[in-house]
Design a protein around this motif. Structure first.
Motif, PDB file in Angstrom:
ATOM      1  N   ARG A   1      -7.414   9.938   7.603  1.00  0.00           N
ATOM      2  CA  ARG A   1      -8.131   8.685   7.835  1.00  0.00           C
ATOM      3  C   ARG A   1      -8.339   7.925   6.520  1.00  0.00           C
ATOM      4  O   ARG A   1      -8.102   6.716   6.441  1.00  0.00           O
ATOM      5  N   MET A   2      -8.786   8.641   5.494  1.00  0.00           N
ATOM      6  CA  MET A   2      -9.029   7.977   4.212  1.00  0.00           C
ATOM      7  C   MET A   2      -7.738   7.427   3.617  1.00  0.00           C
ATOM      8  O   MET A   2      -7.699   6.303   3.102  1.00  0.00           O
ATOM      9  N   ALA A   3      -6.675   8.220   3.694  1.00  0.00           N
ATOM     10  CA  ALA A   3      -5.388   7.765   3.158  1.00  0.00           C
ATOM     11  C   ALA A   3      -4.898   6.537   3.915  1.00  0.00           C
ATOM     12  O   ALA A   3      -4.315   5.618   3.311  1.00  0.00           O
TER      13      ALA A   3
ATOM     14  N   ALA B   1      -0.294   2.024  -5.466  1.00  0.00           N
ATOM     15  CA  ALA B   1       0.347   3.019  -4.612  1.00  0.00           C
ATOM     16  C   ALA B   1      -0.665   4.078  -4.204  1.00  0.00           C
ATOM     17  O   ALA B   1      -1.571   4.427  -4.968  1.00  0.00           O
ATOM     18  N   VAL B   2      -0.501   4.585  -2.986  1.00  0.00           N
ATOM     19  CA  VAL B   2      -1.354   5.646  -2.452  1.00  0.00           C
ATOM     20  C   VAL B   2      -0.456   6.820  -2.086  1.00  0.00           C
ATOM     21  O   VAL B   2       0.508   6.653  -1.333  1.00  0.00           O
ATOM     22  N   LEU B   3      -0.749   7.997  -2.632  1.00  0.00           N
ATOM     23  CA  LEU B   3       0.028   9.189  -2.342  1.00  0.00           C
ATOM     24  C   LEU B   3      -0.898  10.293  -1.862  1.00  0.00           C
ATOM     25  O   LEU B   3      -2.073  10.328  -2.225  1.00  0.00           O
ATOM     26  N   THR B   4      -0.354  11.196  -1.073  1.00  0.00           N
ATOM     27  CA  THR B   4      -1.144  12.292  -0.525  1.00  0.00           C
ATOM     28  C   THR B   4      -0.505  13.626  -0.886  1.00  0.00           C
ATOM     29  O   THR B   4       0.627  13.697  -1.371  1.00  0.00           O
ATOM     30  N   VAL B   5      -1.266  14.700  -0.657  1.00  0.00           N
ATOM     31  CA  VAL B   5      -0.778  16.038  -0.927  1.00  0.00           C
ATOM     32  C   VAL B   5       0.465  16.300  -0.056  1.00  0.00           C
ATOM     33  O   VAL B   5       0.512  15.838   1.091  1.00  0.00           O
ATOM     34  N   PRO B   6       1.521  16.942  -0.540  1.00  0.00           N
ATOM     35  CA  PRO B   6       1.627  17.579  -1.849  1.00  0.00           C
ATOM     36  C   PRO B   6       2.306  16.694  -2.889  1.00  0.00           C
ATOM     37  O   PRO B   6       3.530  16.627  -2.951  1.00  0.00           O
TER      38      PRO B   6
ATOM     39  N   ILE C   1      -5.732  12.967  -2.181  1.00  0.00           N
ATOM     40  CA  ILE C   1      -5.260  11.578  -2.181  1.00  0.00           C
ATOM     41  C   ILE C   1      -5.265  11.082  -3.627  1.00  0.00           C
ATOM     42  O   ILE C   1      -6.183  11.393  -4.396  1.00  0.00           O
ATOM     43  N   VAL C   2      -4.246  10.309  -3.983  1.00  0.00           N
ATOM     44  CA  VAL C   2      -4.122   9.746  -5.324  1.00  0.00           C
ATOM     45  C   VAL C   2      -3.874   8.250  -5.198  1.00  0.00           C
ATOM     46  O   VAL C   2      -3.064   7.819  -4.370  1.00  0.00           O
ATOM     47  N   VAL C   3      -4.555   7.458  -6.026  1.00  0.00           N
ATOM     48  CA  VAL C   3      -4.305   6.016  -6.092  1.00  0.00           C
ATOM     49  C   VAL C   3      -3.902   5.672  -7.519  1.00  0.00           C
ATOM     50  O   VAL C   3      -4.597   6.027  -8.478  1.00  0.00           O
ATOM     51  N   VAL C   4      -2.759   5.000  -7.634  1.00  0.00           N
ATOM     52  CA  VAL C   4      -2.290   4.487  -8.924  1.00  0.00           C
ATOM     53  C   VAL C   4      -2.170   2.975  -8.786  1.00  0.00           C
ATOM     54  O   VAL C   4      -1.419   2.485  -7.941  1.00  0.00           O
TER      55      VAL C   4
ATOM     56  N   VAL D   1      -8.718   9.690  -7.827  1.00  0.00           N
ATOM     57  CA  VAL D   1      -8.358  10.877  -7.053  1.00  0.00           C
ATOM     58  C   VAL D   1      -9.459  11.132  -6.039  1.00  0.00           C
ATOM     59  O   VAL D   1     -10.640  10.885  -6.305  1.00  0.00           O
ATOM     60  N   VAL D   2      -9.054  11.609  -4.874  1.00  0.00           N
ATOM     61  CA  VAL D   2      -9.984  11.937  -3.797  1.00  0.00           C
ATOM     62  C   VAL D   2      -9.780  13.402  -3.433  1.00  0.00           C
ATOM     63  O   VAL D   2      -8.646  13.831  -3.201  1.00  0.00           O
ATOM     64  N   GLU D   3     -10.854  14.152  -3.419  1.00  0.00           N
ATOM     65  CA  GLU D   3     -10.806  15.540  -2.964  1.00  0.00           C
ATOM     66  C   GLU D   3     -11.703  15.705  -1.752  1.00  0.00           C
ATOM     67  O   GLU D   3     -12.852  15.254  -1.751  1.00  0.00           O
ATOM     68  N   ILE D   4     -11.147  16.312  -0.709  1.00  0.00           N
ATOM     69  CA  ILE D   4     -11.895  16.601   0.519  1.00  0.00           C
ATOM     70  C   ILE D   4     -12.408  18.033   0.420  1.00  0.00           C
ATOM     71  O   ILE D   4     -11.611  18.977   0.324  1.00  0.00           O
TER      72      ILE D   4
END
Length: 201
Positions: free
Chosen positions: A65-67, A81-86, A101-104, A124-127
């Motif tokens: 949802r957040m991504a 840009a938005v990237l997710t694991v991995p 989640i990573v935002v650059v 960076v987002v950590e759940i």
């Protein structure tokens, strides 16, 4: 022993031992990249290799949802840009992480390479999961601060809250813990939606 048994007896994040590779404290990205595919996730913090089990469904749903919201409001609007694991993020020669989640932002897209991000993302987002909360709040938070990650969001699906941390010199300063109808106070990733939307079915 099954994955279910492991969840009952071990932390979700643990120092990976024994492993074929350098001694703990001396791992680098090259060593990390040479690990065999075994179904586990690994990260390196200050040269120490950590192993983590796959996250649970609630964690994944919150992350998705957040991504999605970040992609709509950041990537689709041309802000970054938005990237997710991995997605591997090499914060230093001895520190490689896979944030949820990573935002650059657009000005820094050059840190994204074909194999990984090299350098500090803007956000960076950590759940949090029950077994990762301490790791996310200690080892990873310190690593993000050392690398110069400007914003760090700590998301707690159980409490349905998001804490916004902003780098102040060499340490993070909390801008508050937000829930319900509150909006996140972030210049890096402005989201015009209430926090509760991250957790709704």
């Amino acid at each position: 022993m099954t994955v279910s048994d492991l969840r009952d007896t071990l932390p979700v994040v643990a120092v990976a031992t024994p492993m074929i590779g350098p001694p703990q404290g001396r791992w680098t990205y090259a060593d990390y990249a040479a690990l065999p595919e075994d179904g586990n996730r690994y990260e390196i913090i200050a040269g120490v290799l950590y192993m983590m089990l796959a996250p649970e469904i609630e964690h994944q749903m919150t992350s998705n949802r957040m991504a999605t919201f970040l992609t709509i409001h950041i990537q689709f609007t041309g802000l970054g840009a938005v990237l997710t694991v991995p997605t591997d993020v090499e914060l230093a020669l001895d520190t490689v992480v896979q944030p949820d989640i990573v935002v650059v932002l657009s000005a820094n897209l050059g840190i994204i390479t074909r194999s990984r991000i090299i350098g500090a993302p803007d956000l960076v987002v950590e759940i949090l999961s029950p077994g990762t909360a301490g790791y996310d709040r200690r080892e990873k938070q310190d690593a993000y601060a050392r690398a110069g990650v400007h914003d760090y969001w700590v998301v707690d699906p159980a409490a349905q809250t998001v804490e916004v941390l902003t780098l102040d010199r060499s340490a993070y300063r909390s801008r508050g813990v937000f829930r319900g109808q509150a909006r996140l106070p972030s210049q890096t990733a402005p989201l015009p939606i209430p926090v509760e939307r991250f957790f709704q079915e």
